[in-house]
Design a protein around this motif. Structure first.
Motif, mmCIF file in Angstrom:
data_model
loop_
_atom_site.group_PDB
_atom_site.id
_atom_site.type_symbol
_atom_site.label_atom_id
_atom_site.label_comp_id
_atom_site.label_asym_id
_atom_site.label_seq_id
_atom_site.Cartn_x
_atom_site.Cartn_y
_atom_site.Cartn_z
ATOM 1 N N MET A 1 7.617 1.139 10.833
ATOM 2 C CA MET A 1 8.283 1.455 9.556
ATOM 3 C C MET A 1 9.665 0.812 9.513
ATOM 4 S SD MET A 1 7.134 5.442 8.960
ATOM 5 C CE MET A 1 7.704 6.012 10.570
ATOM 6 N N SER A 2 9.738 -0.449 9.924
ATOM 7 C CA SER A 2 11.024 -1.155 9.968
ATOM 8 C C SER A 2 11.605 -1.357 8.565
ATOM 9 C CB SER A 2 10.846 -2.507 10.658
ATOM 10 O OG SER A 2 9.866 -3.286 9.985
ATOM 11 N N THR A 3 10.745 -1.514 7.561
ATOM 12 C CA THR A 3 11.241 -1.696 6.188
ATOM 13 C C THR A 3 11.969 -0.456 5.698
ATOM 14 O OG1 THR A 3 9.390 -3.187 5.711
ATOM 15 C CG2 THR A 3 10.586 -2.270 3.828
ATOM 16 N N GLU A 4 11.356 0.717 5.890
ATOM 17 C CA GLU A 4 12.009 1.963 5.478
ATOM 18 C C GLU A 4 13.304 2.178 6.253
ATOM 19 O OE1 GLU A 4 8.916 1.598 6.152
ATOM 20 O OE2 GLU A 4 7.664 2.418 4.547
ATOM 21 N N ARG A 5 13.313 1.748 7.511
ATOM 22 C CA ARG A 5 14.514 1.929 8.329
ATOM 23 C C ARG A 5 15.671 1.064 7.816
ATOM 24 N NH1 ARG A 5 14.690 1.039 14.886
ATOM 25 N NH2 ARG A 5 16.865 1.647 15.219
ATOM 26 N N SER A 6 15.400 -0.198 7.522
ATOM 27 C CA SER A 6 16.453 -1.070 6.987
ATOM 28 C C SER A 6 16.920 -0.597 5.614
ATOM 29 C CB SER A 6 15.941 -2.506 6.920
ATOM 30 O OG SER A 6 14.823 -2.602 6.053
ATOM 31 N N ASP A 7 15.988 -0.138 4.783
ATOM 32 C CA ASP A 7 16.374 0.393 3.473
ATOM 33 C C ASP A 7 17.255 1.629 3.616
ATOM 34 O OD1 ASP A 7 14.909 -1.600 2.314
ATOM 35 O OD2 ASP A 7 13.172 -0.360 1.840
ATOM 36 N N THR A 8 16.974 2.441 4.624
ATOM 37 C CA THR A 8 17.791 3.636 4.849
ATOM 38 C C THR A 8 19.212 3.258 5.236
ATOM 39 O OG1 THR A 8 15.814 4.838 5.597
ATOM 40 C CG2 THR A 8 17.953 5.782 6.148
ATOM 41 N N ARG A 9 19.373 2.257 6.099
ATOM 42 C CA ARG A 9 20.719 1.821 6.481
ATOM 43 C C ARG A 9 21.493 1.297 5.267
ATOM 44 N NH1 ARG A 9 18.032 -0.744 10.922
ATOM 45 N NH2 ARG A 9 18.363 -2.758 9.913
ATOM 46 N N VAL A 10 20.834 0.499 4.446
ATOM 47 C CA VAL A 10 21.507 -0.032 3.253
ATOM 48 C C VAL A 10 21.886 1.105 2.305
ATOM 49 C CG1 VAL A 10 21.180 -1.473 1.209
ATOM 50 C CG2 VAL A 10 20.344 -2.261 3.430
#
Length: 507
Positions: A329-338
């Motif tokens: 779930m790397s996409t959700e993780r990067s979106d969460t940081r942004v």
């Protein structure tokens, strides 16, 4: 219900279930909430198909022989007699229950209609599945895990943004916990809750995927790597030459079987052997072995090491699952940081406004579809702008950081302009020379507008103009009030000049 009738009913129900799945797949909602709700509905229908198919297979197997008996009765006896017998049973049932509501099978698996046209919004499956921070599966909500991490002993004090970067990195040099400190119930519970949340998040956001199969593959990979002893930080230590078996945090550490304690190096271990506590522990252990109460072989420490190793294996399994789930779930993780970085630059009012806009989009999908769906009359695609940001030269909303840099979210009200609100300091400073503000001052009787910059209140403008008028009257000389004097030769001059010349004897 007869077995053959139940068989027919299940076949019909399976066809309706398949039609319900096809109807939902044919639609492609634009909002993530509607797409996720559709996927959950399809998942529920697929589960129902499996249940009904299993029941149908049980009927066809006919382990009890009831189905074959019914077929034999219909085939060998009088079919009309059997038909009228079943018809009588149906009429008797409805005679006993005359007010029983008939179920409309056609509408059972129909897709729910959206709000609009006088219809109320139907409750959604995903409304109760996600928290507000998760935004219907777009972002992680790791705040509880972050708090649990900060409560662990001997950990670095990471901010929430730093924690999002490294929550799946369990190495001691990257905010992780040392191997010796991991063998605690608190850390075991923390890693378990983190893995459980990530697994739950994947199941909620990907209802059509076989998450159980994915997790089974993770477990299989872990088993293979654990047997090969390939986990960095969890490698099993080989027994040393002096007979002590080691399950230690570092290669130089030594395990003491008698005290069941780890020492940093060989020298510390040797100095420990002459201590009073070690001698007492060794004597008690020897006594237990003689009594037969200690099953651990002398000099090996296998029992203690085995129990420790089992706990290490459970911890390593949870850590490995967290790593793999975070990678999947790397996409959700990067979106969460942004998203976290973006919200840190917003005020509480702006966060609430964004949440209201988001909820308005989901509560009024019909209006949103009419406002932002597809293309406009000129064939141009409409821009999704929930924060109402100003448009740039290309017709698209400006970046949010530029919006914040110029302070376009700050309101400035001018009472002289009829309580008009200007967004941003630049527009506010510019409006003092514009026609709206100049016309407002002229309505108050003010002619010189250059002296009234930064004046937005009507009473302040009136008081300042009255003060200017008083000062002007005070400094203005009335030529009609000046006394004129004439000398003997007929020369006219002011009174002051006349007396000055007279004192000098020039007249």
């Amino acid at each position: 219900m007869l077995v053959l009738e139940e068989q027919r009913y299940i076949h019909e129900d399976l066809e309706r279930l398949e039609q319900g799945v096809a109807d939902r797949i044919r639609d492609e909602p634009k909002h993530i909430r509607d797409r996720l709700n559709r996927d959950h509905e399809i998942s529920q229908l697929l589960d129902q198909i499996q249940i009904q198919s299993s029941n149908l297979l049980g009927i066809y197997k006919d382990d009890t022989g009831v189905r074959s008996h019914e077929i034999q009765q219909i085939g060998t006896g009088d079919p009309f007699e059997e038909f009228y017998k079943q018809l009588k049973d149906v009429r008797d049932h409805h005679a006993r229950y005359p007010n029983e509501q008939a179920e409309n099978s056609e509408q059972r698996y129909k897709a729910k209609k959206a709000a609009g046209d006088g219809l109320e919004a139907m409750p959604s499956i995903v409304d109760s599945l996600f928290s507000g921070e998760e935004a219907y599966g777009r972002f992680f909500d790791l705040n509880p895990s972050h708090e649990a991490y900060l409560n662990l002993p001997t950990v670095k004090r990471l901010t929430y943004l730093q924690y999002l970067e490294s929550f799946d990195n369990f190495a001691p040099g990257y905010g992780g916990v040392k191997r010796g400190d991991k063998l605690t119930d608190q850390y075991f519970k923390y890693v378990g809750q983190l893995a459980e949340y990530l697994e739950s998040f994947m199941r909620r956001t990907r209802p059509l995927e076989d998450v159980g199969k994915v997790l089974a593959s993770f477990d299989k990979e872990f088993e293979s790597a654990w047997e090969k002893d390939e986990f960095e930080g969890w490698k099993n230590e080989v027994p040393s030459a002096n007979g002590t078996a080691k399950a230690t945090t570092t290669a130089d550490a030594v395990w003491c079987d008698d005290c069941e304690k780890e020492f940093k190096n060989e020298n510390v271990y040797k100095n420990h052997l002459t201590g009073r506590k070690h001698l007492k522990a060794a004597e008690q252990r020897k006594k237990r072995q003689e009594d037969g109460s200690d099953d651990t072989p002398s000099g090996t420490g296998a029992g203690a090491v085995s129990a420790t190793r089992l706990k290490e294996r459970a911890l390593a399994e949870r850590e490995y699952r967290v790593k793999r789930l975070a990678s999947a779930m790397s996409t959700e993780r990067s979106d969460t940081r942004v998203n976290v970085e973006r919200k840190q630059g917003m005020t509480e009012r702006e966060r609430q406004q964004e949440l209201d806009n988001l909820m308005n989009v989901y509560e009024n999908p019909q209006e949103t579809a009419e406002d932002g769906e597809g293309e406009d009359e000129d064939g141009e695609e409409r821009i999704y702008n929930p924060l109402k940001l100003p448009l740039a030269w290309d017709g698209k909303p400006i970046p949010f950081w530029l919006y914040r840099l110029h302070g376009l979210g700050v309101e400035f009200k001018c009472e002289v302009c009829g309580n008009f609100v200007y967004m941003g300091r630049r527009a506010f400073d510019k409006h003092f020379n514009e026609a709206r503000h100049v016309y407002g001052l002229k309505c108050l009787g003010v002619n010189n507008t250059s002296l009234f910059r930064d004046i937005t209140k009507i009473d302040e403008a009136v008081k300042l103009w009255e003060k200017i008028q008083r000062e002007k009257k005070r400094t203005t000389v009335d030529e009609g009030s000046v006394v004129q004097m004439e000398d003997g030769e007929g020369n006219v001059m002011p009174e002051k000049v006349y007396y000055d010349l007279q004192k000098q004897g020039l007249l």
